[in-house]
Design a protein around this motif. Structure first.
Motif, PDB file in Angstrom:
ATOM      1  N   GLN A 110       0.918  -1.225   0.124  1.00 51.48           N
ATOM      2  CA  GLN A 110      -0.146   0.137   0.180  1.00 51.48           C
ATOM      3  C   GLN A 110       0.944   1.229  -0.130  1.00 51.48           C
ATOM      4  O   GLN A 110       0.732   2.122  -0.578  1.00 51.48           O
ATOM      5  CB  GLN A 110      -0.768   0.007   1.309  1.00 51.48           C
ATOM      6  CG  GLN A 110      -1.955  -1.257   1.057  1.00 51.48           C
ATOM      7  CD  GLN A 110      -3.336  -0.768   1.614  1.00 51.48           C
ATOM      8  OE1 GLN A 110      -3.413   0.448   2.608  1.00 51.48           O
ATOM      9  NE2 GLN A 110      -4.071  -1.654   2.150  1.00 51.48           N
ATOM     10  N   ARG A 111       1.955   1.104   0.701  1.00 52.65           N
ATOM     11  CA  ARG A 111       2.767   2.511   0.741  1.00 52.65           C
ATOM     12  C   ARG A 111       3.328   2.746  -0.679  1.00 52.65           C
ATOM     13  O   ARG A 111       3.642   4.079  -0.944  1.00 52.65           O
ATOM     14  CB  ARG A 111       4.004   2.066   1.681  1.00 52.65           C
ATOM     15  CG  ARG A 111       3.440   2.513   3.087  1.00 52.65           C
ATOM     16  CD  ARG A 111       4.907   2.113   4.032  1.00 52.65           C
ATOM     17  NE  ARG A 111       4.329   2.523   5.630  1.00 52.65           N
ATOM     18  CZ  ARG A 111       5.353   2.636   6.554  1.00 52.65           C
ATOM     19  NH1 ARG A 111       6.533   2.204   6.215  1.00 52.65           N
ATOM     20  NH2 ARG A 111       4.857   2.849   7.645  1.00 52.65           N
ATOM     21  N   ARG A 112       3.761   1.733  -1.356  1.00 55.95           N
ATOM     22  CA  ARG A 112       4.321   1.885  -2.914  1.00 55.95           C
ATOM     23  C   ARG A 112       3.270   1.740  -3.774  1.00 55.95           C
ATOM     24  O   ARG A 112       3.633   1.906  -4.969  1.00 55.95           O
ATOM     25  CB  ARG A 112       5.306   0.818  -2.892  1.00 55.95           C
ATOM     26  CG  ARG A 112       6.363   0.672  -1.796  1.00 55.95           C
ATOM     27  CD  ARG A 112       7.780  -0.091  -2.276  1.00 55.95           C
ATOM     28  NE  ARG A 112       7.270  -1.349  -2.888  1.00 55.95           N
ATOM     29  CZ  ARG A 112       7.355  -2.641  -2.459  1.00 55.95           C
ATOM     30  NH1 ARG A 112       7.582  -2.687  -0.913  1.00 55.95           N
ATOM     31  NH2 ARG A 112       6.943  -3.522  -3.094  1.00 55.95           N
ATOM     32  N   ASN A 113       2.024   1.598  -3.507  1.00 57.80           N
ATOM     33  CA  ASN A 113       1.004   1.587  -4.404  1.00 57.80           C
ATOM     34  C   ASN A 113       1.292   0.522  -5.450  1.00 57.80           C
ATOM     35  O   ASN A 113       1.064   0.665  -6.755  1.00 57.80           O
ATOM     36  CB  ASN A 113       0.713   2.992  -4.920  1.00 57.80           C
ATOM     37  CG  ASN A 113      -0.646   3.045  -5.917  1.00 57.80           C
ATOM     38  OD1 ASN A 113      -1.580   2.544  -5.015  1.00 57.80           O
ATOM     39  ND2 ASN A 113      -0.786   3.892  -6.800  1.00 57.80           N
ATOM     40  N   VAL A 114       1.585  -0.614  -5.038  1.00 50.46           N
ATOM     41  CA  VAL A 114       1.962  -1.686  -5.965  1.00 50.46           C
ATOM     42  C   VAL A 114       0.591  -2.505  -6.531  1.00 50.46           C
ATOM     43  O   VAL A 114      -0.434  -2.279  -5.863  1.00 50.46           O
ATOM     44  CB  VAL A 114       2.688  -2.861  -5.022  1.00 50.46           C
ATOM     45  CG1 VAL A 114       2.926  -3.999  -5.832  1.00 50.46           C
ATOM     46  CG2 VAL A 114       3.906  -2.338  -4.430  1.00 50.46           C
TER      47      VAL A 114
END
Length: 215
Positions: A110-114
């Protein structure tokens, strides 16, 4: 869900003749002709109703991502009540079963919007007018494979119906995120339930679907 078609009841015994023999013969021939029409109509009506049920069922697809199995059971409940089809969002690389490991991986994604790659989906969501979309609440919203699904299979102006399992955070901000990713969709009121209570939630699911006019 198919419906049985009932025809008006017919007598199963001869009718006493009225008047002269010629009129009785006309009445007999008329009754026989009507009976033949009724018999011929039954399979046509049944075929029509079966076609309507099939068409109605295929208008709804229940798409879900599930890790522990809770969301899968909720999706199956919705299928039983609506008669829709089901399709699973399956990441090509499975998530770890260890709780701490999957929590950390989900946080990083989620932090890297994977967008984790997912398997091709059958049946094709493009063939349906209404998509139910189910997921567990991970870090306040849906897991990233759901975002992959929404980008691989654009919703457009279809009806989108979210449902979610959780352990206290309900739908989180997932509905807002769905509006952002699917701006043209008709987004209906979502359903949420604690994962530990899924097995007893069918009456609540039925009430929700009835409120939305989907059953």
């Amino acid at each position: 869900m198919s419906q049985k078609t009932s025809l008006p009841p017919t007598t199963d015994h001869p009718t006493a003749p009225h008047g002269n023999g010629r009129r009785s013969r006309r009445e007999f021939l008329r009754s026989a002709a009507l009976g033949a029409i009724a018999v011929a109509t039954v399979p046509l009506l049944r075929g029509h109703m079966a076609h309507a049920a099939t068409t109605g069922g295929r208008s709804m697809l229940i798409v879900y991502f599930s890790h522990s199995g809770n969301t899968r059971r909720l999706a199956a409940c919705i299928q039983r009540l609506t008669g829709g089809d089901m399709a699973q969002i399956t990441p090509l690389t499975p998530y770890p079963q260890d709780y701490d490991a999957v929590v950390e991986l989900a946080r990083q994604e989620q932090r890297r919007n994977v967008r984790p790659p997912i398997a091709a989906m059958q049946p094709d969501p493009a063939a349906y007018d209404t998509l139910f979309l189910g997921y567990p609440n991970w870090w306040g919203t849906f897991p990233m494979p759901v975002a992959t699904f929404l980008e691989n299979y654009p919703v457009g102006n279809k009806t989108l119906v979210p449902f979610c399992t959780h352990e206290g955070s309900r739908l989180g901000k997932s509905e807002q995120d769905l509006r952002r990713l699917c701006p043209q969709a008709r987004l209906l009121k979502g359903f949420e339930v604690r994962g530990s209570r899924v097995d007893g939630t069918e009456p609540s699911v039925k009430a929700w679907l009835s409120e939305l006019g989907l059953i």
